[in-house]
Write an enzyme that holds these catalytic residues in place. Structure first.
Site, short mmCIF file in Angstrom:
data_model
loop_
_atom_site.label_atom_id
_atom_site.label_comp_id
_atom_site.label_asym_id
_atom_site.label_seq_id
_atom_site.Cartn_x
_atom_site.Cartn_y
_atom_site.Cartn_z
N THR A 193 0.84 -1.20 0.00
CA THR A 193 0.00 0.00 0.00
C THR A 193 0.88 1.25 0.00
O THR A 193 2.11 1.17 0.20
CB THR A 193 -0.88 0.01 1.26
OG1 THR A 193 -0.03 -0.21 2.40
CG2 THR A 193 -1.92 -1.08 1.21
N PRO A 215 -4.57 -2.66 -3.12
CA PRO A 215 -4.24 -2.58 -1.69
C PRO A 215 -4.99 -3.64 -0.89
O PRO A 215 -4.80 -3.75 0.33
CB PRO A 215 -4.73 -1.17 -1.31
CG PRO A 215 -5.83 -0.88 -2.27
CD PRO A 215 -5.47 -1.59 -3.55
N HIS A 250 -5.39 -1.55 12.72
CA HIS A 250 -4.36 -2.49 12.24
C HIS A 250 -3.29 -2.62 13.32
O HIS A 250 -3.15 -1.76 14.19
CB HIS A 250 -3.68 -1.97 10.97
CG HIS A 250 -4.51 -2.08 9.72
ND1 HIS A 250 -5.49 -1.18 9.40
CD2 HIS A 250 -4.47 -2.97 8.69
CE1 HIS A 250 -6.03 -1.51 8.24
NE2 HIS A 250 -5.43 -2.60 7.78
N LYS A 254 1.92 -1.15 11.45
CA LYS A 254 1.51 -0.68 10.11
C LYS A 254 1.96 0.76 9.90
O LYS A 254 1.75 1.62 10.74
CB LYS A 254 -0.01 -0.80 9.92
CG LYS A 254 -0.46 -0.36 8.51
CD LYS A 254 -1.86 -0.83 8.17
CE LYS A 254 -2.37 -0.27 6.86
NZ LYS A 254 -1.59 -0.67 5.68
N1 LIG Z 1 -2.88 -5.89 -0.64
C1 LIG Z 1 -3.20 -6.54 0.48
O1 LIG Z 1 -4.15 -7.32 0.53
C2 LIG Z 1 -2.40 -6.34 1.69
C3 LIG Z 1 -1.44 -5.39 1.70
N2 LIG Z 1 -0.62 -5.27 2.76
C4 LIG Z 1 0.45 -4.31 2.61
O2 LIG Z 1 1.66 -5.01 2.34
C5 LIG Z 1 2.76 -4.31 2.90
C6 LIG Z 1 3.55 -5.24 3.80
O3 LIG Z 1 2.75 -5.62 4.87
P1 LIG Z 1 3.32 -6.59 6.03
O4 LIG Z 1 3.88 -7.82 5.46
O5 LIG Z 1 2.24 -6.66 7.02
O6 LIG Z 1 4.50 -5.67 6.61
P2 LIG Z 1 5.80 -6.13 7.41
O7 LIG Z 1 6.27 -4.93 8.11
O8 LIG Z 1 5.52 -7.36 8.18
O9 LIG Z 1 6.85 -6.51 6.25
C7 LIG Z 1 7.45 -5.57 5.42
C8 LIG Z 1 8.54 -6.24 4.61
O10 LIG Z 1 9.14 -5.27 3.75
C9 LIG Z 1 10.57 -5.34 3.93
N3 LIG Z 1 11.22 -4.07 3.63
C10 LIG Z 1 11.52 -3.04 4.45
N4 LIG Z 1 12.12 -2.06 3.77
C11 LIG Z 1 12.25 -2.50 2.49
C12 LIG Z 1 12.78 -1.96 1.31
N5 LIG Z 1 13.34 -0.77 1.28
N6 LIG Z 1 12.71 -2.70 0.18
C13 LIG Z 1 12.14 -3.91 0.18
N7 LIG Z 1 11.61 -4.48 1.26
C14 LIG Z 1 11.65 -3.78 2.41
C15 LIG Z 1 10.74 -5.75 5.38
O11 LIG Z 1 12.04 -6.24 5.60
P3 LIG Z 1 12.70 -6.18 7.08
O12 LIG Z 1 12.16 -7.38 7.76
O13 LIG Z 1 14.14 -6.26 6.84
O14 LIG Z 1 12.28 -4.87 7.68
C16 LIG Z 1 9.67 -6.83 5.47
O15 LIG Z 1 10.13 -8.01 4.86
C17 LIG Z 1 2.15 -3.08 3.59
O16 LIG Z 1 2.17 -2.00 2.69
C18 LIG Z 1 0.71 -3.50 3.84
O17 LIG Z 1 -0.16 -2.42 3.94
C19 LIG Z 1 -0.72 -6.06 3.85
C20 LIG Z 1 -1.70 -6.99 3.92
C21 LIG Z 1 -2.63 -7.20 2.85
O1 LIG Z 2 -1.13 -3.56 6.50
C1 LIG Z 2 -2.04 -4.41 6.59
O2 LIG Z 2 -2.08 -5.27 7.46
C2 LIG Z 2 -3.11 -4.34 5.59
N1 LIG Z 2 -2.99 -3.50 4.62
C3 LIG Z 2 -3.90 -3.33 3.55
C4 LIG Z 2 -4.48 -1.94 3.55
O3 LIG Z 2 -3.81 -0.99 4.00
O4 LIG Z 2 -5.60 -1.76 3.06
C5 LIG Z 2 -4.97 -4.39 3.52
C6 LIG Z 2 -5.44 -4.82 4.88
O5 LIG Z 2 -6.09 -3.76 5.49
C7 LIG Z 2 -4.25 -5.27 5.71
#
Ligand SMILES: NC(=O)C1=CN([C@@H]2O[C@H](COP(=O)(O)OP(=O)(O)OC[C@H]3O[C@@H](n4cnc5c(N)ncnc54)[C@H](OP(=O)(O)O)[C@@H]3O)[C@@H](O)[C@H]2O)C=CC1
Ligand SMILES: O=C(O)C1=N[C@H](C(=O)O)C[C@H](O)C1
Length: 367
Positions: A193, A215, A250, A254
């Protein structure tokens, strides 16, 4: 269960690509999995709403749509009700999961492995983990920080020409990553996102690359958004004069406001409601989440609760919509479906290049 541990941290980053990534799957390799547990913990908004606002308190909503997912169950081929064969459609393809040490990255690797896809042993992550080899979902994966990414991705794509990237990283890197994928010419699913969304679409459009951008990958939540979108198209202005309250909760880690809520708010705006994004209430404090929002304690570190409350100008009518998700499996399954959908689009050289999850749902590419 997610598994993630740092195995070793070589002084020089390692880079290798398995040459077995083009494995053809047999019909039994990839099964549909029913891994959403519909069990409800249901915290009814009527009796105990988000209490940090006034209007949702103790008022019975006329419409309450509540979607709740509990338990973060991995894909399980044993519970399949249908099966989908990648080989039948000549669509064996490897995935590169960027952000593989994060909550989503881990869940996607596990879902991808369960679905029979090959995971390339390389992932882009933060600088702090660059050079490390981590184990995720039983796979050893080499992490690369922001430098040298172009060369690495180019080589990886050369060895794996059908590769699809799945990006669940951080808002700050959305645009740079999309630019890189577009420049190198690798199709990608962008679940991350934030960032500049207009720029994101422009980047892909200009490059004529292929992408699914959303997203929200949770298919049932996407269906809800699609329904809102249809309502807004069919009845623009239907809720003129109504007031709207939006609260999203969340995990405290987040980094940005809910991207999903932003999309739903766009529908409400088309329905005639005047609402600015900065009015959205974000709950990130675990104590409030427990006591006011009703998030189960075991899901404080991974949940997405949303409530949208509408009130008529004379306050005699109210509507409330909710979607409450615990854990990550609903998104991981959707992201894998999006990757399969995208692989088909690339293979058929589809004229259209940028897709949303609504497109994925519409074409029935659901397992
Ligand atoms: N579309 C959807 O349905 C959903 C979207 N999301 C979105 O996905 C994203 C990730 O969520 P989530 O897994 O919960 O977050 P986390 O914080 O658990 O994971 C983030 C990941 O990104 C890595 N990271 C940090 N900085 C960088 C960089 N510069 N380049 C590449 N990777 C990097 C982190 O590495 P490190 O461990 O080293 O910090 C970690 O592996 C968010 O934007 C969230 O809103 C989440 C859930 C559902
Ligand atoms: O960061 C999350 O966890 C999530 N991110 C997405 C969002 O920002 O809409 C989807 C869901 O809400 C989980």
């Amino acid at each position: 269960m997610s598994s993630f541990s740092i195995l070793k941290s070589p002084s020089k980053p390692l880079f290798f690509v398995s040459n077995q990534l083009e494995k053809q799957f047999s019909a039994s390799d990839l099964h549909v999995s029913q891994f959403i547990n519909g069990q409800q913990f249901h915290k009814p908004s009527i009796s105990k709403p988000f209490t940090s606002t006034s209007s949702s308190i103790n008022k019975k909503p006329i419409t309450a749509i509540t979607a709740t997912q509990k338990n973060d169950k991995p894909l399980s081929s044993s519970s399949s009700s249908m099966s989908l064969s990648v080989s039948e459609e000549n669509l064996a393809f490897p995935i590169m999961v960027n952000g593989c040490t994060g909550k989503m990255g881990k869940a996607i690797i596990e879902a991808g492995v369960s679905a029979g896809l090959q995971v390339v042993p390389v992932s882009f992550g933060s600088e702090s983990k660059s050079g490390q080899i981590v184990e995720v979902g039983g796979k050893e994966i080499h992490i690369y920080g922001p430098s040298r990414r172009e060369n690495i991705l180019t080589s990886l794509l050369k060895e794996n020409p059908n590769m699809i990237v799945i990006d669940f990283t951080v808002p700050a890197t959305v645009n740079a990553n999309a630019e890189l994928y577009s420049k190198v010419g690798v199709p990608f699913v962008m679940g991350t996102t934030g960032g500049d969304r207009e720029m994101l679409y422009n980047t892909v459009e200009k490059s004529k690359g292929y992408a699914v951008i959303s997203p929200q990958m949770g298919k049932q939540v996407v269906a809800f958004i699609a329904a809102m979108d249809i309502m807004a198209e069919q009845f623009p202005g239907a809720f003129s004069g109504y007031s709207l309250e939006v609260i999203e909760s969340h995990q405290s880690s987040k980094l940005d406001p809910s991207g999903t809520a932003k999309d739903v708010i766009k529908c409400f705006q088309k329905l005639g409601i005047s609402y600015e994004l900065d009015q959205m209430q974000q709950v990130r404090d675990p104590e409030q989440q427990l006591e006011m929002v009703g998030v189960p304690e075991e899901h404080l570190q991974g949940h997405a609760f949303h409530v949208y409350h509408l009130t008529s100008p004379d306050k005699t009518v109210s509507f409330e919509f909710q979607h409450n998700v615990c854990g990550t499996s609903i998104y991981a399954e959707g992201a894998i479906d999006a990757a399969i959908f995208l692989a088909k689009k690339v293979q058929s050289k589809a004229d259209r290049h940028i897709y949303s999850m609504i497109d994925v749902l519409r074409e029935g590419n659901m397992r």
